[in-house]
Design an enzyme around this catalytic site. Structure first.
Site, PDB file in Angstrom:
ATOM      1  N   ASP A  80       1.070  -2.992  -0.381  1.00 19.21           N
ATOM      2  CA  ASP A  80       0.206  -3.541  -1.437  1.00 19.21           C
ATOM      3  C   ASP A  80       0.273  -5.059  -1.282  1.00 19.21           C
ATOM      4  O   ASP A  80       1.056  -5.582  -0.482  1.00 19.21           O
ATOM      5  CB  ASP A  80       0.735  -3.109  -2.823  1.00 19.21           C
ATOM      6  CG  ASP A  80      -0.084  -3.695  -3.972  1.00 19.21           C
ATOM      7  OD1 ASP A  80      -1.318  -3.590  -3.927  1.00 19.21           O
ATOM      8  OD2 ASP A  80       0.502  -4.286  -4.896  1.00 19.21           O
ATOM      9  N   SER A  81      -0.527  -5.760  -2.102  1.00 20.00           N
ATOM     10  CA  SER A  81      -0.469  -7.226  -2.065  1.00 20.00           C
ATOM     11  C   SER A  81       0.798  -7.756  -2.751  1.00 20.00           C
ATOM     12  O   SER A  81       1.216  -8.880  -2.497  1.00 20.00           O
ATOM     13  CB  SER A  81      -1.692  -7.802  -2.773  1.00 20.00           C
ATOM     14  OG  SER A  81      -1.725  -7.325  -4.102  1.00 20.00           O
ATOM     15  N   TYR A 134      -5.210  -9.921  -3.475  1.00 25.63           N
ATOM     16  CA  TYR A 134      -6.203  -9.417  -2.520  1.00 25.63           C
ATOM     17  C   TYR A 134      -7.595  -9.352  -3.168  1.00 25.63           C
ATOM     18  O   TYR A 134      -8.603  -9.440  -2.486  1.00 25.63           O
ATOM     19  CB  TYR A 134      -5.824  -8.000  -2.066  1.00 25.63           C
ATOM     20  CG  TYR A 134      -4.870  -7.922  -0.895  1.00 25.63           C
ATOM     21  CD1 TYR A 134      -4.186  -9.048  -0.427  1.00 25.63           C
ATOM     22  CD2 TYR A 134      -4.646  -6.709  -0.244  1.00 25.63           C
ATOM     23  CE1 TYR A 134      -3.299  -8.953   0.639  1.00 25.63           C
ATOM     24  CE2 TYR A 134      -3.776  -6.613   0.829  1.00 25.63           C
ATOM     25  CZ  TYR A 134      -3.109  -7.727   1.266  1.00 25.63           C
ATOM     26  OH  TYR A 134      -2.248  -7.631   2.325  1.00 25.63           O
ATOM     27  N   GLY A 135      -7.615  -9.167  -4.475  1.00 23.15           N
ATOM     28  CA  GLY A 135      -8.878  -8.930  -5.173  1.00 23.15           C
ATOM     29  C   GLY A 135      -9.900 -10.047  -5.050  1.00 23.15           C
ATOM     30  O   GLY A 135     -11.088  -9.831  -5.240  1.00 23.15           O
ATOM     31  N   CYS A 175      -2.887   0.220  -2.595  1.00 22.51           N
ATOM     32  CA  CYS A 175      -3.671  -0.895  -3.125  1.00 22.51           C
ATOM     33  C   CYS A 175      -5.142  -0.478  -3.093  1.00 22.51           C
ATOM     34  O   CYS A 175      -5.642  -0.041  -2.050  1.00 22.51           O
ATOM     35  CB  CYS A 175      -3.436  -2.108  -2.225  1.00 22.51           C
ATOM     36  SG  CYS A 175      -4.534  -3.492  -2.555  1.00 22.51           S
ATOM     37  N   ASN A 176      -5.806  -0.597  -4.217  1.00 18.91           N
ATOM     38  CA  ASN A 176      -7.226  -0.209  -4.276  1.00 18.91           C
ATOM     39  C   ASN A 176      -8.111  -1.163  -3.488  1.00 18.91           C
ATOM     40  O   ASN A 176      -9.059  -0.741  -2.829  1.00 18.91           O
ATOM     41  CB  ASN A 176      -7.701  -0.185  -5.724  1.00 18.91           C
ATOM     42  CG  ASN A 176      -7.153   0.998  -6.493  1.00 18.91           C
ATOM     43  OD1 ASN A 176      -7.828   1.998  -6.654  1.00 18.91           O
ATOM     44  ND2 ASN A 176      -5.924   0.901  -6.960  1.00 18.91           N
ATOM     45  N   GLU A 235       1.581 -10.438 -12.181  1.00 12.80           N
ATOM     46  CA  GLU A 235       2.487 -11.045 -11.182  1.00 12.80           C
ATOM     47  C   GLU A 235       3.238 -12.245 -11.760  1.00 12.80           C
ATOM     48  O   GLU A 235       4.298 -12.607 -11.289  1.00 12.80           O
ATOM     49  CB  GLU A 235       1.717 -11.452  -9.921  1.00 12.80           C
ATOM     50  CG  GLU A 235       1.234 -10.293  -9.070  1.00 12.80           C
ATOM     51  CD  GLU A 235       2.327  -9.689  -8.145  1.00 12.80           C
ATOM     52  OE1 GLU A 235       3.369 -10.326  -7.948  1.00 12.80           O
ATOM     53  OE2 GLU A 235       2.106  -8.558  -7.656  1.00 12.80           O
ATOM     54  N   CYS A 247      -6.607  -0.241  -9.915  1.00 10.66           N
ATOM     55  CA  CYS A 247      -5.734  -1.246  -9.314  1.00 10.66           C
ATOM     56  C   CYS A 247      -4.313  -0.772  -9.566  1.00 10.66           C
ATOM     57  O   CYS A 247      -3.976  -0.395 -10.700  1.00 10.66           O
ATOM     58  CB  CYS A 247      -5.957  -2.616  -9.960  1.00 10.66           C
ATOM     59  SG  CYS A 247      -4.756  -3.854  -9.399  1.00 10.66           S
ATOM     60  N   THR A 248      -3.491  -0.777  -8.525  1.00  9.74           N
ATOM     61  CA  THR A 248      -2.145  -0.209  -8.678  1.00  9.74           C
ATOM     62  C   THR A 248      -1.210  -1.100  -9.499  1.00  9.74           C
ATOM     63  O   THR A 248      -0.113  -0.681  -9.855  1.00  9.74           O
ATOM     64  CB  THR A 248      -1.523   0.089  -7.296  1.00  9.74           C
ATOM     65  OG1 THR A 248      -1.596  -1.096  -6.490  1.00  9.74           O
ATOM     66  CG2 THR A 248      -2.249   1.220  -6.615  1.00  9.74           C
ATOM     67  N   HIS A 249      -1.652  -2.320  -9.802  1.00  7.58           N
ATOM     68  CA  HIS A 249      -0.846  -3.154 -10.706  1.00  7.58           C
ATOM     69  C   HIS A 249      -0.959  -2.668 -12.163  1.00  7.58           C
ATOM     70  O   HIS A 249      -0.046  -2.854 -12.952  1.00  7.58           O
ATOM     71  CB  HIS A 249      -1.333  -4.616 -10.686  1.00  7.58           C
ATOM     72  CG  HIS A 249      -0.837  -5.423  -9.533  1.00  7.58           C
ATOM     73  ND1 HIS A 249      -1.248  -5.215  -8.237  1.00  7.58           N
ATOM     74  CD2 HIS A 249       0.047  -6.456  -9.488  1.00  7.58           C
ATOM     75  CE1 HIS A 249      -0.658  -6.091  -7.450  1.00  7.58           C
ATOM     76  NE2 HIS A 249       0.133  -6.862  -8.175  1.00  7.58           N
TER      77      HIS A 249
END
Ligand code: DGL
Length: 266
Positions: A10-11, A42-43, A73-74, A153, A185-187
């Site tokens: 993932d990012s 990344y988005g 990560c989407n 983050e 989004c995996t976050h």
């Protein structure tokens, strides 16, 4: 082969939500995790840039003997899944986080659903086109929520600032009447409870972590790749060291983690 780790990337910390769900249902598996914190988020990046990062990271994970690669990560799933499959299909199994969620929605009978994600994921239209194919009678509303990843983050969770930002996004008129909201989004599972609260817990909030972990278990079972050695070692790599990554990883994996910085860009 069975003893080799599951490669996940993932990012940043988002993929840890998926890694955690994998540990819950596959505690006997070793994980190797790469968080590309140097290129976060990344988005906001172009599809080309994300493809480049994803290919490099996949090479790194394969050099570390990953038996399967999970794109946790989407934004990377939307931008790089097809090209990763093209390049690495004969070397490994590649799993993304979008298809399993779309398949899950296909088993339900929703009239209207929402999808939130990064600008990259939403502008790619990946969810909308895949959902249209599998569930043509479901109306899909997509909304980019770009402040959420930097917010998470930076550690703004469960507080007034994050509540205000989440509320500002989710009170968008377009989302009224939805029966389910996909966290694209995996976050976002980190703030799942705050999101559910905005809808008074009346909307099904769908996150990919558990669904993807289940798909991974099925694939490993089918290919006879489950680790039955009893030996488990987890490794975590980041491209730029951040104390927040370590803090969240320790929270998910309870205790000390084996975290290293890996410079894979030179
Ligand atoms: N967790 C990621 C996703 O699912 C990446 C978000 C970002 O870095 O912008 O899209």
């Amino acid at each position: 082969m069975k003893r080799q780790p599951i490669g996940i990337f993932d990012s940043g910390v988002g993929g840890l939500t998926v890694a955690h769900a994998i540990k819950q249902i596959l505690p006997g598996e070793s994980l190797i995790y790469f968080g590309d914190t140097a290129h976060l988020p990344y988005g906001d990046k172009s599809a080309e840039a994300i493809k480049y990062y994803s290919h490099k990271i996949t090479e790194f994970l394969l050099e570390h003997d990953s038996k399967v690669i999970l794109i946790a990560c989407n934004s990377a799933s939307a931008s790089a899944f097809d090209s990763l499959k093209k390049e690495f299909n004969d070397k490994t199994i590649i799993i993304d986080v979008i298809d399993p969620v779309v398949e899950y929605i296909g088993t339900r009978d929703f009239k209207k659903i929402g999808v939130i994600g990064t600008k990259r994921t939403i502008s790619s239209g990946t969810y909308e086109s895949k959902l249209k194919e599998i569930s043509p009678s479901t109306a899909v509303v997509s909304l980019a929520t770009p402040l959420l990843v930097p917010m998470i983050e930076e550690g703004f969770i469960f507080d007034d600032i994050s509540n205000a930002i989440i509320r500002a996004y989710l009170s968008d008129q377009s989302l009224s009447g939805i029966q389910a909201l996909i966290l694209g989004c995996t976050h976002y599972p980190i703030i799942k409870n705050q999101i559910s609260k905005i809808f008074n817990f009346n909307v099904e909030v769908v996150d990919s972590a558990k669904i993807v972990a289940g798909i991974l278990r099925d694939v490993l079972e089918k290919k006879d790749l489950l680790n039955d050695s009893g030996k488990v070692t987890d490794m975590f790599f980041v491209s730029d060291y951040t104390t927040y990554f370590e803090k969240i990883a320790k929270m998910f994996f309870e205790g000390d983690i084996n975290l290293k910085k890996a410079d894979i860009w030179n």
